[in-house]
Design a protein around this motif. Sequence first.
Motif, short mmCIF file in Angstrom:
data_model
loop_
_atom_site.label_atom_id
_atom_site.label_comp_id
_atom_site.label_asym_id
_atom_site.label_seq_id
_atom_site.Cartn_x
_atom_site.Cartn_y
_atom_site.Cartn_z
N GLY A 1 17.24 6.46 -1.15
CA GLY A 1 16.59 7.27 -2.17
C GLY A 1 15.92 6.46 -3.27
O GLY A 1 15.87 5.22 -3.22
N MET B 1 4.02 2.12 2.45
CA MET B 1 5.05 3.11 2.15
C MET B 1 4.34 4.44 1.86
O MET B 1 4.10 4.80 0.70
CB MET B 1 5.88 2.64 0.95
N LEU B 2 3.96 5.14 2.93
CA LEU B 2 3.12 6.33 2.84
C LEU B 2 3.92 7.57 3.25
O LEU B 2 4.99 7.46 3.85
CB LEU B 2 1.90 6.16 3.74
N PRO B 3 3.38 8.77 2.94
CA PRO B 3 4.17 9.98 3.19
C PRO B 3 4.51 10.24 4.67
O PRO B 3 5.67 10.48 4.99
CB PRO B 3 3.29 11.10 2.63
N THR C 1 8.63 6.93 6.60
CA THR C 1 9.37 7.65 7.65
C THR C 1 8.35 8.46 8.44
O THR C 1 7.75 9.39 7.90
CB THR C 1 10.41 8.61 7.05
N GLY D 1 14.22 12.37 -7.05
CA GLY D 1 15.01 12.41 -5.82
C GLY D 1 14.15 12.50 -4.57
O GLY D 1 13.03 12.00 -4.53
N PHE D 2 14.68 13.17 -3.54
CA PHE D 2 14.04 13.24 -2.22
C PHE D 2 13.55 14.67 -2.02
O PHE D 2 14.36 15.61 -1.91
CB PHE D 2 15.07 12.84 -1.16
N LYS E 1 16.46 6.49 11.80
CA LYS E 1 16.27 7.11 10.47
C LYS E 1 16.31 8.64 10.60
O LYS E 1 16.90 9.33 9.76
CB LYS E 1 14.94 6.62 9.89
N LYS F 1 9.85 17.64 6.60
CA LYS F 1 9.05 16.79 7.50
C LYS F 1 9.97 16.03 8.46
O LYS F 1 9.76 16.01 9.67
CB LYS F 1 8.22 15.78 6.68
N ASP G 1 -3.16 2.10 -4.05
CA ASP G 1 -2.70 3.48 -3.85
C ASP G 1 -3.90 4.38 -4.17
O ASP G 1 -4.76 4.00 -4.98
CB ASP G 1 -1.52 3.80 -4.80
N LEU G 2 -3.94 5.54 -3.55
CA LEU G 2 -5.03 6.47 -3.85
C LEU G 2 -4.91 7.00 -5.28
O LEU G 2 -5.90 7.43 -5.87
CB LEU G 2 -5.01 7.66 -2.87
N GLY H 1 4.26 5.22 -4.42
CA GLY H 1 4.81 6.48 -4.92
C GLY H 1 6.23 6.34 -5.43
O GLY H 1 6.63 5.26 -5.93
N ASN H 2 7.01 7.41 -5.30
CA ASN H 2 8.39 7.41 -5.81
C ASN H 2 9.21 6.24 -5.25
O ASN H 2 10.06 5.69 -5.95
CB ASN H 2 9.10 8.71 -5.41
N MET H 3 8.95 5.89 -4.01
CA MET H 3 9.69 4.79 -3.37
C MET H 3 8.93 3.46 -3.47
O MET H 3 9.50 2.44 -3.85
CB MET H 3 9.95 5.12 -1.89
N VAL I 1 13.52 3.48 5.32
CA VAL I 1 14.63 3.14 4.42
C VAL I 1 15.54 4.34 4.17
O VAL I 1 15.13 5.49 4.31
CB VAL I 1 14.10 2.63 3.06
N ILE J 1 0.84 -1.20 0.00
CA ILE J 1 0.00 0.00 0.00
C ILE J 1 0.88 1.25 0.00
O ILE J 1 1.69 1.44 0.92
CB ILE J 1 -0.94 -0.02 1.23
P1 NAD Z 1 5.30 9.74 -2.50
O1 NAD Z 1 4.52 10.94 -2.11
O2 NAD Z 1 5.96 9.67 -3.85
O3 NAD Z 1 4.37 8.41 -2.38
C1 NAD Z 1 3.41 8.20 -1.39
C2 NAD Z 1 2.25 7.43 -2.02
O4 NAD Z 1 1.32 7.10 -0.99
C3 NAD Z 1 1.49 8.23 -3.07
O5 NAD Z 1 1.44 7.49 -4.27
C4 NAD Z 1 0.10 8.42 -2.44
O6 NAD Z 1 -0.94 8.42 -3.40
C5 NAD Z 1 0.02 7.21 -1.55
N1 NAD Z 1 -0.93 7.32 -0.44
C6 NAD Z 1 -1.07 8.30 0.48
N2 NAD Z 1 -2.03 7.99 1.38
C7 NAD Z 1 -2.50 6.77 1.01
C8 NAD Z 1 -3.50 5.89 1.54
N3 NAD Z 1 -4.20 6.21 2.63
N4 NAD Z 1 -3.72 4.72 0.91
C9 NAD Z 1 -3.02 4.38 -0.19
N5 NAD Z 1 -2.06 5.15 -0.74
C10 NAD Z 1 -1.81 6.33 -0.15
O7 NAD Z 1 6.38 9.54 -1.34
P2 NAD Z 1 7.74 8.70 -1.41
O8 NAD Z 1 8.84 9.57 -1.94
O9 NAD Z 1 7.46 7.38 -2.04
O10 NAD Z 1 8.03 8.52 0.15
C11 NAD Z 1 7.31 7.59 0.96
C12 NAD Z 1 7.96 7.57 2.33
O11 NAD Z 1 9.32 7.17 2.20
C13 NAD Z 1 7.96 8.93 3.06
O12 NAD Z 1 7.72 8.73 4.43
C14 NAD Z 1 9.38 9.44 2.81
O13 NAD Z 1 9.81 10.32 3.86
C15 NAD Z 1 10.18 8.14 2.80
N6 NAD Z 1 11.43 8.17 2.03
C16 NAD Z 1 11.48 8.76 0.79
C17 NAD Z 1 12.70 8.77 0.09
C18 NAD Z 1 12.80 9.40 -1.28
O14 NAD Z 1 13.94 9.56 -1.76
N7 NAD Z 1 11.70 9.77 -1.93
C19 NAD Z 1 13.83 8.17 0.65
C20 NAD Z 1 13.73 7.54 1.88
C21 NAD Z 1 12.53 7.54 2.57
#
Ligand code: NAD
Length: 296
Positions: free
Chosen positions: A124, A64-66, A96, A238-239, A171, A246, A31-32, A10-12, A121, A7
């Motif tokens: 990136g 893996m949510l925000p 995170t 990227g990040f 983390k 946050k 995913d939403l 996103g990017n990760m 994690v 669930i």
């Molecule tokens: P993102 O915003 O790209 O992805 C989050 C996904 O969660 C989105 O697709 C969103 O639609 C979905 N979402 C949100 N609420 C939801 C719900 N209730 N049900 C289903 N889906 C839902 O974020 P990301 O970059 O993938 O990061 C995710 C987590 O990983 C964050 O906590 C971030 O801090 C951490 N993180 C990110 C990176 C990075 O480089 N991007 C690196 C390490 C850790």
Amino acid sequence: MSRIAFIGLGNMGGPMAANLLKAGHVLRVFDLAPAAVAAAVSAGASAASSAIEAVADAEVVISMLPASRHVEGLYLGDAGLLAKIPTGALVIDCSTIAPASARKVAEAAAARGLAMIDAPVSGGTAGAAAGTLTFIVGGSAEALERAHPVLSAMGKNIFHMGDAGAGQVAKLCNNMALGVIMAATGEAIALGVAHGLDARALSQMMAVSTSRSWATEVCNPWPGVLENAPASRGYSGGFGNDLMLKDLGLAAEAAMGTGASIPLGELARNLYAMNSRQGNGELDFSSVIKLVAKDA
Ligand code: NAD
């Protein structure tokens, strides 16, 4: 091979799910954002129309949510996922979030007889795509042992930091140091450029000298210095700056909880907040250099 509900794609989460599929696991995803689900389906997952549907017969649930509010909103409450996950399944939250939120959700999981670990994690989006992430884990050793085959399909380093929430604390320590180092590296390069130095030559020197870091070697904040760094593609991918903001906010909260002092972490949090207010919140966090270098 496990039946996994994934669930948050996103990017990760998207590339992490793709690596689980490559390793032969069976994935049901939600995913939403419909486009994120469609991408996972084209990689071999099956789509669920809700998180509850995704976990229906899962052996492992990964999220893996925000941020904290998304994770608490997903799992807790009468309509929350913990009430629907099959007994005996293992829950792995890779988001995170605040250590206090991770402990709260893990306690609620335990009350339902579900094992849960926090496994944020590092590495990136490139690490997520390459399957080389570092997992920073809090929870019981038994739960981590069960998670091992799943985590090792997405990453190459796994660190057990302690009980529930300890993964999140570790983390935040990592990201606080990273946020400070990136801002400091940007400032140093901008100073050199202001004196007529070539950013690439300066960065190459720093990358093998005492200020070397991930910011000089992998994610250099000056455009054009490293071809694959976000700075060289308009700070896209990227990040995100706002994710770093946050994490620094979570570090500040965690510091207040214990009376620890984090003067540089607080300063860095303000820098990323300023960068966000300049309209750069969605850009890679290395765009923080824009506060001190107009040309970046
Ligand atoms: P993102 O915003 O790209 O992805 C989050 C996904 O969660 C989105 O697709 C969103 O639609 C979905 N979402 C949100 N609420 C939801 C719900 N209730 N049900 C289903 N889906 C839902 O974020 P990301 O970059 O993938 O990061 C995710 C987590 O990983 C964050 O906590 C971030 O801090 C951490 N993180 C990110 C990176 C990075 O480089 N991007 C690196 C390490 C850790």
